[in-house]
Each structure stands twice: as C-alpha cells, then as structure tokens.
Scaffold this motif. Structure first.
Motif, mmCIF file in Angstrom:
data_model
loop_
_atom_site.group_PDB
_atom_site.id
_atom_site.type_symbol
_atom_site.label_atom_id
_atom_site.label_comp_id
_atom_site.label_asym_id
_atom_site.label_seq_id
_atom_site.Cartn_x
_atom_site.Cartn_y
_atom_site.Cartn_z
ATOM 1 N N HIS A 232 -34.481 44.986 29.080
ATOM 2 C CA HIS A 232 -33.210 45.101 29.806
ATOM 3 C C HIS A 232 -32.782 46.541 30.036
ATOM 4 O O HIS A 232 -31.582 46.840 30.121
ATOM 5 C CB HIS A 232 -32.084 44.321 29.105
ATOM 6 C CG HIS A 232 -31.989 42.883 29.517
ATOM 7 N ND1 HIS A 232 -31.697 42.489 30.805
ATOM 8 C CD2 HIS A 232 -32.143 41.744 28.805
ATOM 9 C CE1 HIS A 232 -31.667 41.169 30.860
ATOM 10 N NE2 HIS A 232 -31.952 40.689 29.660
ATOM 11 N N GLU B 244 -30.358 49.014 33.617
ATOM 12 C CA GLU B 244 -29.152 48.361 34.129
ATOM 13 C C GLU B 244 -27.945 49.298 34.010
ATOM 14 O O GLU B 244 -28.012 50.338 33.350
ATOM 15 C CB GLU B 244 -28.930 47.042 33.376
ATOM 16 C CG GLU B 244 -30.120 46.106 33.549
ATOM 17 C CD GLU B 244 -29.999 44.797 32.793
ATOM 18 O OE1 GLU B 244 -28.880 44.441 32.380
ATOM 19 O OE2 GLU B 244 -31.031 44.121 32.615
ATOM 20 N N SER C 28 -18.675 39.044 29.593
ATOM 21 C CA SER C 28 -19.974 39.041 28.929
ATOM 22 C C SER C 28 -21.102 39.128 29.951
ATOM 23 O O SER C 28 -20.987 38.606 31.066
ATOM 24 C CB SER C 28 -20.122 37.758 28.106
ATOM 25 O OG SER C 28 -21.443 37.609 27.640
ATOM 26 N N SER C 29 -22.191 39.757 29.546
ATOM 27 C CA SER C 29 -23.359 39.813 30.432
ATOM 28 C C SER C 29 -23.903 38.421 30.723
ATOM 29 O O SER C 29 -24.548 38.198 31.752
ATOM 30 C CB SER C 29 -24.457 40.673 29.810
ATOM 31 O OG SER C 29 -24.882 40.128 28.574
ATOM 32 N N GLN D 8 -18.890 45.156 33.076
ATOM 33 C CA GLN D 8 -20.190 44.858 33.678
ATOM 34 C C GLN D 8 -20.374 45.528 35.039
ATOM 35 O O GLN D 8 -21.298 45.176 35.778
ATOM 36 C CB GLN D 8 -20.373 43.345 33.820
ATOM 37 C CG GLN D 8 -20.287 42.572 32.524
ATOM 38 C CD GLN D 8 -21.369 42.942 31.533
ATOM 39 O OE1 GLN D 8 -22.438 43.413 31.910
ATOM 40 N NE2 GLN D 8 -21.096 42.740 30.253
ATOM 41 N N ILE E 279 -22.982 37.110 34.000
ATOM 42 C CA ILE E 279 -23.673 37.744 35.115
ATOM 43 C C ILE E 279 -25.116 37.255 35.213
ATOM 44 O O ILE E 279 -25.619 36.950 36.292
ATOM 45 C CB ILE E 279 -23.669 39.286 34.946
ATOM 46 C CG1 ILE E 279 -22.236 39.819 34.792
ATOM 47 C CG2 ILE E 279 -24.390 39.954 36.103
ATOM 48 C CD1 ILE E 279 -21.394 39.701 36.020
ATOM 49 N N ILE E 280 -25.797 37.167 34.060
ATOM 50 C CA ILE E 280 -27.242 36.944 34.058
ATOM 51 C C ILE E 280 -27.617 35.471 33.933
ATOM 52 O O ILE E 280 -28.444 34.965 34.702
ATOM 53 C CB ILE E 280 -27.901 37.778 32.939
ATOM 54 C CG1 ILE E 280 -27.660 39.273 33.183
ATOM 55 C CG2 ILE E 280 -29.394 37.483 32.870
ATOM 56 C CD1 ILE E 280 -28.140 40.173 32.064
ATOM 57 N N ASN F 131 -15.621 37.384 36.437
ATOM 58 C CA ASN F 131 -15.940 38.578 35.661
ATOM 59 C C ASN F 131 -14.748 39.529 35.677
ATOM 60 O O ASN F 131 -14.350 40.021 36.733
ATOM 61 C CB ASN F 131 -17.183 39.267 36.236
ATOM 62 C CG ASN F 131 -17.529 40.523 35.481
ATOM 63 O OD1 ASN F 131 -17.795 40.495 34.284
ATOM 64 N ND2 ASN F 131 -17.489 41.659 36.171
ATOM 65 N N ARG G 228 -25.489 41.130 40.880
ATOM 66 C CA ARG G 228 -24.698 39.914 40.787
ATOM 67 C C ARG G 228 -25.187 38.858 41.762
ATOM 68 O O ARG G 228 -25.520 39.176 42.900
ATOM 69 C CB ARG G 228 -23.224 40.199 41.123
ATOM 70 C CG ARG G 228 -22.452 40.854 40.016
ATOM 71 C CD ARG G 228 -21.287 41.644 40.611
ATOM 72 N NE ARG G 228 -20.327 42.023 39.599
ATOM 73 C CZ ARG G 228 -20.552 42.926 38.651
ATOM 74 N NH1 ARG G 228 -21.715 43.547 38.597
ATOM 75 N NH2 ARG G 228 -19.600 43.219 37.773
ATOM 76 N N THR H 30 -23.729 49.405 33.264
ATOM 77 C CA THR H 30 -22.470 48.782 32.840
ATOM 78 C C THR H 30 -21.473 49.917 32.642
ATOM 79 O O THR H 30 -21.306 50.417 31.530
ATOM 80 C CB THR H 30 -22.645 47.979 31.537
ATOM 81 O OG1 THR H 30 -23.288 48.792 30.555
ATOM 82 C CG2 THR H 30 -23.485 46.740 31.778
ATOM 83 N N ARG I 171 -23.884 46.077 37.465
ATOM 84 C CA ARG I 171 -24.987 45.126 37.339
ATOM 85 C C ARG I 171 -25.177 44.332 38.629
ATOM 86 O O ARG I 171 -24.234 44.049 39.354
ATOM 87 C CB ARG I 171 -24.720 44.143 36.195
ATOM 88 C CG ARG I 171 -25.219 44.628 34.835
ATOM 89 C CD ARG I 171 -25.475 43.458 33.910
ATOM 90 N NE ARG I 171 -26.275 43.886 32.774
ATOM 91 C CZ ARG I 171 -25.821 43.973 31.520
ATOM 92 N NH1 ARG I 171 -24.569 43.660 31.257
ATOM 93 N NH2 ARG I 171 -26.604 44.369 30.542
#
Length: 390
Positions: free
Chosen positions: A126, A129, A293-294, A314, A297-298, A309, A319, A131, A317
């Motif tokens: 990961h 990325e 929280s991620s 975040q 998003i993920i 969100n 989306r 944030t 990131r």
C-alpha cells in the motif's frame, strides 16, 4: 532451507487486510511465516485482538509491546521509539529473510527503521498512496524509501513509488489485499450476523468508523460531535460504530460514541473490534459506510455499500464513484448521507468500478516473495526518471 517471511500486524484493520497473505504463508511448504504482533492488538481498550489471531490458528512468533497507554503526541513518539527497540531485538532473534510491512502507521515506521538498519529486505504493501489529512502520509512515504520491494494497490500508486526513486522492476501493482475477501471469505448471513452483534438490523443500516484527522486544526472530538448530530437526522437507522485507532486524539472520541449508543440502545452498538468476518458481513448489509476510514474508500465499493467520507483524512486517495466526500460539519454530513441514500445513487452502486483491483493480491505477492533474489535485494539504487518525464 525455508525462506523466512516476517509479517508485522499492529491493528485489527491491517490484520484483516493481511489475513489471506498470512494464511497462505502459514500453509506454504517452502516458506516459514514469522508473525509479529504489536500495537493495538495487545491493548484491552482496543479489544485485545491478539486473541483473534490466536483463535484463527496462526502461530505468533513474537509480541512487541509499544506501551499504548496514551494517545498524546509525545506518548506516540515514545511508543515509536519503544517499537524500534522491540523490533530490533525481535528481528535479531528471528533472522527473517524478508519483512512484510503494510501501510502507514507509526509502529510500521518503527519496524521498517529497525529492519533497514539490520539490513533486512522490506516488502511494503500500500505504498504510493496519498492521505493529506493525517500523519500517516509522512510515515507511508518514509517506509517506501526504506523498503526494497513494493506491492501497490493501483497503477497510479506504482508510478508514484517509481517517481520517489524506486527501481521499476521492484514495484508491483498487485491490487488491494483487503479485496481478497471477496473471493475467499464466506460471509455471515443477515440472521447469523444479527445474533453475533446482538442487534436486529433495520431496513436502514449504517457502519461508522471515525478516526482523528491528525493534521486537522479542529480537534477530533468536535468533529465527532458534528457526525453524531448528523446521525440524529436518521432516527430509523441501525448504527454500528467501531472505535478509532490509537492515534493522537482518538481516545476522546470513545466516550462520545459510548454515550450515543447508551442513549439509543435499541438500534446502536459500539465495538472496539468487530473482527474481519463480522465487519465484512456488515459491509454486505449496510447501505452506507460513514466516517474517514480507508475501508470506506478501498473495500466498501466492492461490497456494494455507498461511502460518506468525512473530512481530509483520506484526501488524495483514488475513489470509486460510490464515495461521497463532505466536510466534517453536521449539515454537510447529513446532506451527503441523504445523497448516498437516494434511489438513483443506490441503484447505480452495482455498476460502479473499484480502482483497487479484483481480489487476487495475496497470490501475486506470494509469487514474488518466493522468487525474488535476496542477494540483489539488499542493495538499493536511486532511480531517476527519464528527462522527458520531469
């Protein structure tokens, strides 16, 4: 001799993401799993989730206690130092061939620092990325520069890691490992889930996780109060809260959530940790994942849930179209929730694409961990982008 692969886990969240990689390493005949447990796993207020790991049947090679008795910034810095000491001693004893580190938390920076100084190759998951609203941003990129192998969740992140000077032949797009659950985890039925969490789910359900945005000027408790005020606008909703991480300001949120649940005991529950099976099963049942929280998003887009969100935690990131961003203010949060619940938005969710892969990350990582040449891996050379790319 088996290749020894040390995997670090420090929170319920990263354990859920690493689960299938840990599982596959444990089952492999040619690899030896060295599971190192640290951080929130060892703290009762966060659910003592080391017990979950043991219940799952994975042998724990070491426990590194970093003394998470406070979430003040000075205490977190001290915990990072304790982590460096603890990981150094653990690595010296276990002598792993590769150390696997996921993400962007301070305990992972401690592990990476210790491994790097001991000349142990690091595989980072990961990386690349962004944030922008959290200290994790700096931790993540620092770990990238200490790491020797990189498993990114999407192509733009692979390019960013290369932009940071990492050799292209050591940077692999494997997708987000949390999505492996889509293919490999049998989720609970709604009835079994309700029995497990002690709550009959209504037709409208929210799953809420709110962490401190550690670079925000407004404190986490104030933002959490705005979130709770917005949730008051949906009195018919079942709500399940999971507690925040051990980040600066996180403990101030906990009594607010517990008090809210106490006032709405017929439809609200708070959990320090749901565990991956219940959490993922809830993702399947709820209409909206709310917070910062991620996971919203993920993972949430692939489980058919909309995401609201909140704030900047975040920011940056990738989306899916199922994610709605809003400011940490009650009116904006309420508006975003109503938008996510609209008939047109809910109807479009199944067609929305998740940019984080298709759920086969563990197999891809296993292939590379098996085959990579350890002798050449220990040395790093900075990769300069071609002139036309600058």
């Amino acid at each position: 001799m088996k290749r020894r692969i040390a995997v670090i886990t420090g929170t319920r969240a990263d354990y859920g993401l690493l689960y299938w990689l840990i599982h596959d390493l444990h089952r492999a005949d040619d690899l030896e799993l060295q599971l190192i447990v640290t951080g929130m796993h060892l703290v009762p207020i966060f659910g003592q989730t080391v017990d979950v790991i043991e219940k799952d049947g994975f042998p724990i090679a070491a426990r590194v206690d970093i003394d998470l008795t406070s979430d003040e910034s000075a205490a977190i810095a001290r915990s990072t130092g304790l982590g460096t000491i603890g990981f150094s001693e653990t690595f010296a004893r276990l002598q792993p061939d590769i150390v696997v580190i996921l993400g962007d938390r301070f305990e992972m920076l401690a592990a990476a620092s210790a491994a790097f100084i001991l000349r142990l190759p690091i595989a980072h998951i990961h990386g690349g990325e962004v944030t922008e609203g959290a200290l994790d941003e700096g931790f993540r990129h620092a770990i990238t520069k200490l790491a020797h192998l990189h498993f990114t969740a999407a192509e733009p992140y692979r390019r960013r890691v290369i932009q940071m000077g990492e050799q292209p032949d050591r940077v692999f797009e494997v997708g987000a490992p949390g999505l492996d659950h889509l293919r490999r985890t049998s989720l609970l039925s709604r009835t079994d889930l309700e029995a497990s969490i002690g709550l009959t789910l209504r037709s409208l359900c929210f799953l809420v996780t709110f962490h401190p945005a550690t670079l925000d000027t407004e404190d986490a408790a104030t933002q959490c109060r705005s979130l709770l005020m917005a949730l008051d606008a949906f009195p018919d909703a079942s709500i399940v809260f999971t507690l925040p991480n051990a980040d600066p300001g996180g403990r101030a949120i906990i009594p607010l959530l517990e008090s809210y649940a106490g006032r709405h005991a017929d439809r609200v529950r708070v959990y320090s940790s749901l565990g991956q099976l219940r959490y993922l099963s809830l993702l399947r049942q709820v209409q909206v994942v709310i917070g910062n929280s991620s996971s919203g998003i993920i993972e949430a887009p692939s489980f058919g849930a909309a995401t609201v969100n909140i704030g900047d935690r975040q920011q940056g990131r990738l989306r899916a179209a199922s994610v709605i961003d809003c400011a940490p203010q009650s009116a904006e949060i309420e508006t975003a929730i109503r938008q996510s619940l609209s008939a047109s938005f809910q109807a479009a969710l199944p067609q929305m694409m998740n940019p984080y892969g298709a759920g086969d990350a563990s197999g891809r990582m296993m292939t590379i961990l098996r085959s990579v040449d350890l002798a050449t891996l220990r040395r790093k050379a900075f990769y300069d982008l071609p002139p036309e790319c600058v």
